[in-house]
Design a protein around this motif. Sequence first.
Motif, PDB file in Angstrom:
ATOM      1  N   ASP A   1       0.810  -1.217   0.000  1.00 35.76           N
ATOM      2  CA  ASP A   1       0.000   0.000   0.000  1.00 35.76           C
ATOM      3  C   ASP A   1       0.844   1.269   0.000  1.00 35.76           C
ATOM      4  O   ASP A   1       0.352   2.344  -0.359  1.00 35.76           O
ATOM      5  CB  ASP A   1      -0.917   0.007   1.223  1.00 35.76           C
ATOM      6  CG  ASP A   1      -1.852  -1.188   1.245  1.00 35.76           C
ATOM      7  OD1 ASP A   1      -2.835  -1.166   0.497  1.00 35.76           O
ATOM      8  OD2 ASP A   1      -1.573  -2.151   1.992  1.00 35.76           O
ATOM      9  N   PHE A   2       2.092   1.174   0.444  1.00 34.29           N
ATOM     10  CA  PHE A   2       3.074   2.261   0.403  1.00 34.29           C
ATOM     11  C   PHE A   2       4.388   1.651  -0.086  1.00 34.29           C
ATOM     12  O   PHE A   2       4.650   0.469   0.140  1.00 34.29           O
ATOM     13  CB  PHE A   2       3.350   2.863   1.783  1.00 34.29           C
ATOM     14  CG  PHE A   2       2.182   3.440   2.523  1.00 34.29           C
ATOM     15  CD1 PHE A   2       1.976   4.815   2.558  1.00 34.29           C
ATOM     16  CD2 PHE A   2       1.321   2.616   3.236  1.00 34.29           C
ATOM     17  CE1 PHE A   2       0.918   5.357   3.274  1.00 34.29           C
ATOM     18  CE2 PHE A   2       0.268   3.146   3.959  1.00 34.29           C
ATOM     19  CZ  PHE A   2       0.063   4.521   3.976  1.00 34.29           C
TER      20      PHE A   2
ATOM     21  N   VAL B   1      10.725   5.805  -8.776  1.00 32.71           N
ATOM     22  CA  VAL B   1       9.606   5.086  -8.162  1.00 32.71           C
ATOM     23  C   VAL B   1       8.332   5.909  -8.260  1.00 32.71           C
ATOM     24  O   VAL B   1       7.264   5.399  -8.617  1.00 32.71           O
ATOM     25  CB  VAL B   1       9.939   4.731  -6.696  1.00 32.71           C
ATOM     26  CG1 VAL B   1       8.713   4.176  -5.976  1.00 32.71           C
ATOM     27  CG2 VAL B   1      11.080   3.717  -6.642  1.00 32.71           C
ATOM     28  N   LYS B   2       8.432   7.205  -7.982  1.00 31.45           N
ATOM     29  CA  LYS B   2       7.259   8.076  -8.061  1.00 31.45           C
ATOM     30  C   LYS B   2       6.705   8.144  -9.478  1.00 31.45           C
ATOM     31  O   LYS B   2       5.481   8.162  -9.686  1.00 31.45           O
ATOM     32  CB  LYS B   2       7.631   9.480  -7.571  1.00 31.45           C
ATOM     33  CG  LYS B   2       6.447  10.437  -7.486  1.00 31.45           C
ATOM     34  CD  LYS B   2       5.450   9.986  -6.431  1.00 31.45           C
ATOM     35  CE  LYS B   2       4.358  11.001  -6.223  1.00 31.45           C
ATOM     36  NZ  LYS B   2       3.373  10.552  -5.209  1.00 31.45           N
TER      37      LYS B   2
ATOM     38  N   VAL C   1       4.735   7.242  -1.841  1.00 32.97           N
ATOM     39  CA  VAL C   1       6.160   6.956  -1.692  1.00 32.97           C
ATOM     40  C   VAL C   1       6.645   7.544  -0.362  1.00 32.97           C
ATOM     41  O   VAL C   1       6.333   8.692  -0.029  1.00 32.97           O
ATOM     42  CB  VAL C   1       6.965   7.545  -2.868  1.00 32.97           C
ATOM     43  CG1 VAL C   1       8.467   7.354  -2.650  1.00 32.97           C
ATOM     44  CG2 VAL C   1       6.529   6.899  -4.179  1.00 32.97           C
ATOM     45  N   VAL C   2       7.409   6.737   0.367  1.00 35.22           N
ATOM     46  CA  VAL C   2       7.925   7.136   1.677  1.00 35.22           C
ATOM     47  C   VAL C   2       9.446   7.176   1.612  1.00 35.22           C
ATOM     48  O   VAL C   2      10.085   6.185   1.243  1.00 35.22           O
ATOM     49  CB  VAL C   2       7.477   6.163   2.778  1.00 35.22           C
ATOM     50  CG1 VAL C   2       7.945   6.645   4.146  1.00 35.22           C
ATOM     51  CG2 VAL C   2       5.960   5.980   2.761  1.00 35.22           C
ATOM     52  N   ALA C   3      10.030   8.305   1.970  1.00 34.97           N
ATOM     53  CA  ALA C   3      11.483   8.416   2.070  1.00 34.97           C
ATOM     54  C   ALA C   3      11.908   8.078   3.490  1.00 34.97           C
ATOM     55  O   ALA C   3      11.310   8.581   4.447  1.00 34.97           O
ATOM     56  CB  ALA C   3      11.929   9.836   1.736  1.00 34.97           C
TER      57      ALA C   3
ATOM     58  N   ASP D   1       6.015  11.331  -0.615  1.00 36.71           N
ATOM     59  CA  ASP D   1       4.769  11.826  -0.032  1.00 36.71           C
ATOM     60  C   ASP D   1       4.892  11.933   1.480  1.00 36.71           C
ATOM     61  O   ASP D   1       4.284  12.813   2.095  1.00 36.71           O
ATOM     62  CB  ASP D   1       3.618  10.880  -0.387  1.00 36.71           C
ATOM     63  CG  ASP D   1       3.389  10.802  -1.882  1.00 36.71           C
ATOM     64  OD1 ASP D   1       2.844  11.773  -2.442  1.00 36.71           O
ATOM     65  OD2 ASP D   1       3.756   9.778  -2.490  1.00 36.71           O
ATOM     66  N   LEU D   2       5.676  11.034   2.075  1.00 35.08           N
ATOM     67  CA  LEU D   2       5.918  11.013   3.515  1.00 35.08           C
ATOM     68  C   LEU D   2       7.406  10.821   3.753  1.00 35.08           C
ATOM     69  O   LEU D   2       8.120  10.289   2.895  1.00 35.08           O
ATOM     70  CB  LEU D   2       5.142   9.867   4.175  1.00 35.08           C
ATOM     71  CG  LEU D   2       3.613   9.901   4.027  1.00 35.08           C
ATOM     72  CD1 LEU D   2       3.014   8.575   4.485  1.00 35.08           C
ATOM     73  CD2 LEU D   2       3.024  11.062   4.793  1.00 35.08           C
TER      74      LEU D   2
END
Length: 326
Positions: A244-245, A261-262, A269-271, A309-310
Amino acid sequence: MNQLHFRRNRRLRNTDTLRKMVRETVLRKEDFIYPIFVVEGENIKNPVASMPGVYQLSLDHFEKEIDEVVSLGIPSVILFGVPNEKDTVGSQAYAEEGIVQRATRLAKECHPNLVVIADTCLCQYTDHGHCGVVEDGYVVNDASLELLTKAAVSQAKAGADIIAPSNMMDGFVAAIRQGLDEAGFVNIPIMSYAVKYASSYYGPFRDAAHSSPQSGDRKTYQMDSANRLEALREAEADVEEGADFLIVKPALSYLDIMRDVKNNFTLPVVAYNVSGEYSMIKAAAQNGWINEQEIVLETLTSMKRAGADLIMTYHAKDAARWLEGK
């Protein structure tokens, strides 16, 4: 000079207000996920020597920590457990009274709206320090999936809002998704460490989590830092298996990968702004070489600009204050 024709791009930079009006990337405290290391015992607040400002916390101090996180408007934490006892199969990772399970229940009791993410791995819980089952010196894949699934279900039962598997075994998202669904947790999302490199930037984290491998390294399951297309294959597999992420780890030296990836997938997308990235800034700031606030905010903004995104970051509390002008 009247015959010159050129663009006057500086017109949009004339004042601070105007610059803010046309700013393309906006960093918000709501973007942050704050990592916390929880340990067993009472009245424990052990500073992590290689990560200034970061501590291993027993549950009494953990409660105070999440109170502060919530007061700052940070919406989420990710929990890493440091158990007293370790064994070959990392049994404390899926124990009902494991330290992450206990911390999760406490967090949800104190702050029901705080999003609690459980890191799902075995390395902190195994006596050999690897992220799966070791046979003849090799981390075997499928037997590891069974234990990782047990850990994920145990964390969901404790109240975790999101499961974040970080082990990089093949098929880990599929196995955990099936396990969660069969246990009745069909609505618990998986925040997959989809793109996780075998990086030297993890050193301080291993001090904090007591998770260094006792032999060998993790290069047979974490990715080669020189590879780009492999990241897309890994992310694609996790999307197909039900993630989901998608996490990209590390972040700062892999901004190109984050943008790939984006551009290729529609999931959030989480860094992961990892420990080595954090510690380098802290060390430079303590020596007076840089302006910590300016460098941190610029660094975190670069991750959002690259497609995040996060952002998981140990800077979250300071950054939240700075964004509020405190």
